[in-house]
Design a protein around this motif. Sequence first.
Motif, PDB file in Angstrom:
ATOM      1  N   ARG A  27       0.836  -1.215   0.000  1.00 16.84           N
ATOM      2  CA  ARG A  27       0.000   0.000   0.000  1.00 16.84           C
ATOM      3  C   ARG A  27       0.867   1.260   0.000  1.00 16.84           C
ATOM      4  N   GLU A  28       2.017   1.191   0.675  1.00 16.94           N
ATOM      5  CA  GLU A  28       2.958   2.313   0.758  1.00 16.94           C
ATOM      6  C   GLU A  28       2.233   3.622   1.076  1.00 16.94           C
ATOM      7  N   CYS A  29       1.486   3.614   2.175  1.00 13.70           N
ATOM      8  CA  CYS A  29       0.703   4.814   2.516  1.00 13.70           C
ATOM      9  C   CYS A  29       1.568   5.954   3.041  1.00 13.70           C
ATOM     10  N   ARG A  30       2.792   5.637   3.469  1.00 15.97           N
ATOM     11  CA  ARG A  30       3.803   6.632   3.848  1.00 15.97           C
ATOM     12  C   ARG A  30       3.386   7.559   4.993  1.00 15.97           C
ATOM     13  N   VAL A  31       2.503   7.110   5.865  1.00 16.64           N
ATOM     14  CA  VAL A  31       2.163   7.920   7.028  1.00 16.64           C
ATOM     15  C   VAL A  31       3.203   7.693   8.120  1.00 16.64           C
ATOM     16  N   ASP A  32       3.310   8.650   9.026  1.00 14.84           N
ATOM     17  CA  ASP A  32       4.250   8.540  10.140  1.00 14.84           C
ATOM     18  C   ASP A  32       3.545   7.825  11.288  1.00 14.84           C
ATOM     19  N   ARG A  33       3.625   6.517  11.278  1.00 12.84           N
ATOM     20  CA  ARG A  33       2.965   5.734  12.322  1.00 12.84           C
ATOM     21  C   ARG A  33       3.647   5.921  13.676  1.00 12.84           C
ATOM     22  N   ASN A  34       4.941   6.254  13.677  1.00  8.79           N
ATOM     23  CA  ASN A  34       5.629   6.533  14.938  1.00  8.79           C
ATOM     24  C   ASN A  34       5.083   7.778  15.616  1.00  8.79           C
ATOM     25  N   ALA A  35       4.513   8.682  14.830  1.00  8.74           N
ATOM     26  CA  ALA A  35       3.935   9.917  15.372  1.00  8.74           C
ATOM     27  C   ALA A  35       2.453   9.769  15.681  1.00  8.74           C
ATOM     28  N   GLY A  36       1.940   8.537  15.606  1.00  9.94           N
ATOM     29  CA  GLY A  36       0.547   8.302  15.949  1.00  9.94           C
ATOM     30  C   GLY A  36      -0.412   8.366  14.783  1.00  9.94           C
ATOM     31  N   LYS A  37       0.115   8.547  13.576  1.00  7.32           N
ATOM     32  CA  LYS A  37      -0.751   8.565  12.403  1.00  7.32           C
ATOM     33  C   LYS A  37      -1.193   7.132  12.078  1.00  7.32           C
ATOM     34  N   ILE A  38      -2.383   7.015  11.513  1.00  4.14           N
ATOM     35  CA  ILE A  38      -2.953   5.701  11.217  1.00  4.14           C
ATOM     36  C   ILE A  38      -2.720   5.340   9.764  1.00  4.14           C
ATOM     37  N   GLY A  39      -2.129   4.179   9.535  1.00  3.88           N
ATOM     38  CA  GLY A  39      -1.872   3.710   8.185  1.00  3.88           C
ATOM     39  C   GLY A  39      -3.081   3.044   7.563  1.00  3.88           C
ATOM     40  N   TYR A  40      -2.926   2.598   6.316  1.00  3.24           N
ATOM     41  CA  TYR A  40      -4.004   1.874   5.639  1.00  3.24           C
ATOM     42  C   TYR A  40      -4.435   0.669   6.469  1.00  3.24           C
ATOM     43  N   CYS A  41      -3.494   0.086   7.191  1.00  2.00           N
ATOM     44  CA  CYS A  41      -3.760  -1.086   8.023  1.00  2.00           C
ATOM     45  C   CYS A  41      -4.672  -0.786   9.200  1.00  2.00           C
ATOM     46  N   GLY A  42      -4.906   0.495   9.463  1.00  3.27           N
ATOM     47  CA  GLY A  42      -5.746   0.885  10.583  1.00  3.27           C
ATOM     48  C   GLY A  42      -5.002   1.033  11.894  1.00  3.27           C
ATOM     49  N   GLN A  43      -3.659   0.998  11.830  1.00  5.10           N
ATOM     50  CA  GLN A  43      -2.866   0.999  13.053  1.00  5.10           C
ATOM     51  C   GLN A  43      -1.778   2.061  13.029  1.00  5.10           C
ATOM     52  N   THR A  44      -1.442   2.545  14.230  1.00  2.69           N
ATOM     53  CA  THR A  44      -0.252   3.355  14.415  1.00  2.69           C
ATOM     54  C   THR A  44       0.910   2.401  14.704  1.00  2.69           C
ATOM     55  N   ALA A  45       1.998   2.922  15.255  1.00  5.13           N
ATOM     56  CA  ALA A  45       3.125   2.063  15.624  1.00  5.13           C
ATOM     57  C   ALA A  45       2.875   1.333  16.949  1.00  5.13           C
ATOM     58  N   ARG A  46       1.780   1.649  17.636  1.00  4.59           N
ATOM     59  CA  ARG A  46       1.460   0.932  18.870  1.00  4.59           C
ATOM     60  C   ARG A  46       1.076  -0.511  18.531  1.00  4.59           C
ATOM     61  N   LEU A  47       1.703  -1.447  19.190  1.00  5.12           N
ATOM     62  CA  LEU A  47       1.486  -2.867  18.922  1.00  5.12           C
ATOM     63  C   LEU A  47       0.192  -3.318  19.601  1.00  5.12           C
ATOM     64  N   ILE A  48      -0.761  -3.779  18.804  1.00  3.48           N
ATOM     65  CA  ILE A  48      -2.077  -4.181  19.315  1.00  3.48           C
ATOM     66  C   ILE A  48      -2.336  -5.638  18.945  1.00  3.48           C
ATOM     67  N   ALA A  49      -2.697  -6.434  19.936  1.00  2.00           N
ATOM     68  CA  ALA A  49      -3.051  -7.836  19.700  1.00  2.00           C
ATOM     69  C   ALA A  49      -4.360  -8.152  20.414  1.00  2.00           C
ATOM     70  N   ALA A  50      -5.113  -9.110  19.855  1.00  2.00           N
ATOM     71  CA  ALA A  50      -6.459  -9.389  20.357  1.00  2.00           C
ATOM     72  C   ALA A  50      -6.610 -10.763  20.986  1.00  2.00           C
ATOM     73  N   ARG A  51      -5.643 -11.639  20.790  1.00  2.00           N
ATOM     74  CA  ARG A  51      -5.753 -12.984  21.360  1.00  2.00           C
ATOM     75  C   ARG A  51      -4.417 -13.701  21.225  1.00  2.00           C
ATOM     76  N   ALA A  52      -4.065 -14.474  22.239  1.00  2.00           N
ATOM     77  CA  ALA A  52      -2.872 -15.329  22.191  1.00  2.00           C
ATOM     78  C   ALA A  52      -3.217 -16.614  22.926  1.00  2.00           C
TER      79      ALA A  52
END
Length: 311
Positions: A23-48
Motif C-alpha cells: 500500500r505504501e501509505c507513507r504515514v508517520d505511524r511513529n507519530a501516531g498517524k494511522i496507516g491503511y492497516c488501521g494501526q499506528t506504531a502501537r502494537l495491538i493484539a487481540a488474542r494469544a
Amino acid sequence: MTIDQTIRNQMWRALSECTLCPRECRVDRNAGKIGYCGQTARLIAARAALHFWEEPCLSGTNGSGAVFFSGCNLRCVYCQNHEIAHGQAGREITPTRLSDIFLELQEKQAHNINLVTPTHFIPQIIAALDSAKRRGLTVPVVYNTSAYEKPEILRFLEGLVDIYLPDFKYFDAALSERYSHAPDYFEVASGAVAEMVRQVGTPVFTDGEDSLMTHGVIVRHLLLPGCEKDSRRILRYLHDTYKNDIYVSIMNQYTPLAQVSSIPSLNRRISEKEYERIVDYAIRIGIENGFIQEGETASESFIPAFDCEGI
C-alpha cells in the motif's frame, strides 16, 4: 539467529514513513498517524492462545500458539476476522510483552508460534522474536499472512520464520479489486510466495504419528462463491510453479458474515458440489501435497473470540 541493531533501527525508521506493505501509505505511524492497516506504531493484539483449527501438521494434538494482531493491510470486504482486521478489538502491548507471550505459549506446549496478520507490525515482531529466541524459544515460528507482502520486507524475517502460511486469494485483477481493493494482488502475492519458498525451502516434518511441519510453505486458497474459474487458475499456477515444493490447502470454510449481506455474490456459502469440483480439479492436474476440509467446516467456530485472552 540474532538481529543486528542496525536492522532493528532500520525497521523502526520504516514506520516513520510507512512502506512496510505494498500500500505504501507513507504515514508517520511513529507519530501516531494511522496507516491503511488501521494501526499506528502501537502494537495491538487481540488474542494469544492455543488454536486447533489450522492444518493438522500445524495444530497437531496440542494446538498452534496463535497470536492474532489487530489491523490488516488488505482488508477484504468479506473478512472472516472482521472485528480485528478493522481494529475494533485488541489491547496495546510492548515488544517485550510479546516476547513473553511467545515463551508462555511454548510453556503451554504449543507446537509452534503462529503470527496471524502480522505484516504491519513486522518491526515489533522482529524485536520480540529476537528476544524470545535469546531467552529459549525453540518451537517453529509460523508467519500467517494474506500474502500481500513486499519481498524486500520479508527478507528481514529470514532465519526468524520457519514456516510460511500465506493465502493465495485471487488470480484475476478484477476480483481482487472488487473484493480487496488490490488490483495488483496476484503480482504481489506471487512475488511474496516465491520469496517465502526461497527462504525456508521444501517442507520438512517430524517423524512419528503427529508428523508436524517444522519448515516449509503451505499456501491456502479459500474458495469464494462464484469464483471457481479463478480458483482453478490459482491451483494451476501454484502447481506449475512449485510442484511438490509447497503444500496447498484448499478451504471451504468461507462464512458470509453481516458485512456482506448487501453483496449478493458473497452472501452464501460454498456448496458441497462446488468444493468437490475444485478438489477433483486439483487431483486431476497432479497436486499431491495438499490439505482439504471435510464435513461442515463453514462455521463460525473457525472464528475465535477476540477477547484478549493471553494478552
